[in-house]
Design a protein around this motif. Sequence first.
Motif, short mmCIF file in Angstrom:
data_model
loop_
_atom_site.label_atom_id
_atom_site.label_comp_id
_atom_site.label_asym_id
_atom_site.label_seq_id
_atom_site.Cartn_x
_atom_site.Cartn_y
_atom_site.Cartn_z
N PRO A 166 0.83 -1.21 0.00
CA PRO A 166 0.00 0.00 0.00
C PRO A 166 0.87 1.27 0.00
CG PRO A 166 -0.57 -1.50 1.81
CD PRO A 166 0.75 -1.94 1.26
N PHE A 167 0.28 2.36 -0.47
CA PHE A 167 0.98 3.64 -0.48
C PHE A 167 -0.04 4.78 -0.47
CE2 PHE A 167 0.33 2.44 -4.89
CZ PHE A 167 -0.18 3.59 -5.45
N ALA A 168 0.44 5.96 -0.13
CA ALA A 168 -0.37 7.18 -0.17
C ALA A 168 0.49 8.30 -0.71
CB ALA A 168 -0.91 7.52 1.22
N GLY A 169 -0.16 9.33 -1.23
CA GLY A 169 0.60 10.42 -1.82
C GLY A 169 -0.15 11.73 -1.83
N VAL A 170 0.59 12.83 -1.79
CA VAL A 170 0.00 14.16 -1.90
C VAL A 170 0.94 15.00 -2.76
CG1 VAL A 170 1.14 14.94 0.23
CG2 VAL A 170 -0.89 16.16 -0.63
N GLY A 171 0.37 15.84 -3.61
CA GLY A 171 1.21 16.61 -4.51
C GLY A 171 0.52 17.86 -5.03
N PHE A 172 1.21 18.56 -5.90
CA PHE A 172 0.72 19.81 -6.47
C PHE A 172 1.06 19.85 -7.95
CE2 PHE A 172 0.58 24.40 -7.21
CZ PHE A 172 -0.62 24.72 -6.58
N GLY A 173 0.16 20.40 -8.74
CA GLY A 173 0.38 20.48 -10.17
C GLY A 173 -0.62 21.41 -10.83
N ALA A 174 -1.03 21.04 -12.03
CA ALA A 174 -1.96 21.87 -12.80
C ALA A 174 -2.81 21.00 -13.71
CB ALA A 174 -1.21 22.91 -13.62
N VAL A 175 -3.96 21.54 -14.09
CA VAL A 175 -4.86 20.90 -15.05
C VAL A 175 -5.13 21.91 -16.17
CG1 VAL A 175 -7.10 19.85 -15.44
CG2 VAL A 175 -5.94 19.52 -13.25
N THR A 176 -4.86 21.50 -17.40
CA THR A 176 -5.08 22.37 -18.55
C THR A 176 -6.19 21.78 -19.41
OG1 THR A 176 -2.81 23.19 -18.62
CG2 THR A 176 -4.06 23.31 -20.65
N LEU A 177 -7.17 22.61 -19.73
CA LEU A 177 -8.25 22.24 -20.65
C LEU A 177 -8.00 22.94 -21.97
CD1 LEU A 177 -11.35 22.54 -18.28
CD2 LEU A 177 -10.18 20.46 -18.98
N THR A 178 -7.89 22.17 -23.03
CA THR A 178 -7.64 22.77 -24.33
C THR A 178 -8.90 23.44 -24.86
OG1 THR A 178 -8.17 20.71 -25.48
CG2 THR A 178 -5.87 21.06 -24.84
N SER A 179 -8.72 24.31 -25.81
CA SER A 179 -9.84 25.03 -26.39
C SER A 179 -10.73 24.10 -27.20
CB SER A 179 -9.34 26.18 -27.26
OG SER A 179 -8.50 25.68 -28.29
N SER A 180 -12.01 24.43 -27.25
CA SER A 180 -12.99 23.65 -28.00
C SER A 180 -13.52 24.47 -29.17
CB SER A 180 -14.16 23.24 -27.10
OG SER A 180 -13.69 22.52 -25.98
N ASP A 181 -13.73 23.79 -30.30
CA ASP A 181 -14.29 24.45 -31.48
C ASP A 181 -15.80 24.44 -31.41
OD1 ASP A 181 -11.76 24.89 -32.55
OD2 ASP A 181 -11.74 22.93 -33.55
N ILE A 182 -16.39 25.61 -31.33
CA ILE A 182 -17.84 25.72 -31.28
C ILE A 182 -18.30 26.77 -32.30
CG2 ILE A 182 -17.99 25.10 -28.84
CD1 ILE A 182 -18.45 28.09 -28.27
N ALA A 209 -3.75 22.74 -9.14
CA ALA A 209 -4.49 21.64 -8.53
C ALA A 209 -3.66 21.00 -7.42
CB ALA A 209 -4.86 20.60 -9.57
N LEU A 210 -4.32 20.70 -6.32
CA LEU A 210 -3.75 19.92 -5.23
C LEU A 210 -4.30 18.50 -5.34
CD1 LEU A 210 -2.20 19.74 -2.47
CD2 LEU A 210 -4.40 20.31 -1.39
N SER A 211 -3.43 17.50 -5.34
CA SER A 211 -3.87 16.11 -5.48
C SER A 211 -3.50 15.31 -4.23
CB SER A 211 -3.25 15.45 -6.72
OG SER A 211 -1.85 15.32 -6.58
N TYR A 212 -4.36 14.36 -3.90
CA TYR A 212 -4.11 13.47 -2.76
C TYR A 212 -4.84 12.16 -3.02
CZ TYR A 212 -8.57 15.69 -1.64
OH TYR A 212 -9.85 16.19 -1.72
#
Length: 215
Positions: free
Chosen positions: A101-117, A142-145
């Motif tokens: 078993p393991f556990a983790g916590v971290g920090f990063g980012a989430v990028t949403l690309t543009s959509s054609d509408i 984003a904070l992940s855990y």
Amino acid sequence: MQKKGLLIVVLGVLMGLSAVPVCADLSVFVATVGFDEDANLNRGQGIGLRWGKSAGLFGGETSLMVARPERELGVDKATTTALFYGGRLMVNLPLPGQIKPFAGVGFGAVTLTSSDIEVPTGGDEALNQALDTLSDLQTSQALSYGAGVKYVLAERLDLRVDFRQYLVFSVKGLAQEQLTRQLEDEIGMEIPDQLEPEDNTVQYNEFSVGVSIRF
């Protein structure tokens, strides 16, 4: 003489490092990502890669995942790309046997690309502005855990299962808000000329299964 001394020091350091056991991990996985309704995104499938070192009690890793959720933009639906990337600190439970078993916590980012509408011509200006804003490229911190388990399949091969949550500091579903306000306008309520995005926090869930190679 100084060069010889420096060379001896360098060789000594290299020999010392070579005597320390190092265990690096490379993991490939597939995932199901649940998105918050406030982010105006539906559940999507993803694929990703993790790499780092998990030897001993503490370790660390870097992760990259690509998911393809669907979002509603006005009366249309469009598929967008969500990029999850970041690093995390890992805590491994040194249990005997094949289950780790393991556990983790971290920090990063989430990028949403543009959509054609297709923005309708002659429509409400505030609504069209909302659709344009929502379909643009968006990057949020984003904070992940989370936690998971590795099952040892062979000497250098593990089956890995993860459950992770992302606390994303993002903007709320602008299209839903704007469409609601347009509907209120149709029944007689006033719509502001310019509507600013609201800063909000949304939560995404990841369940992933993959294989991890130790080397």
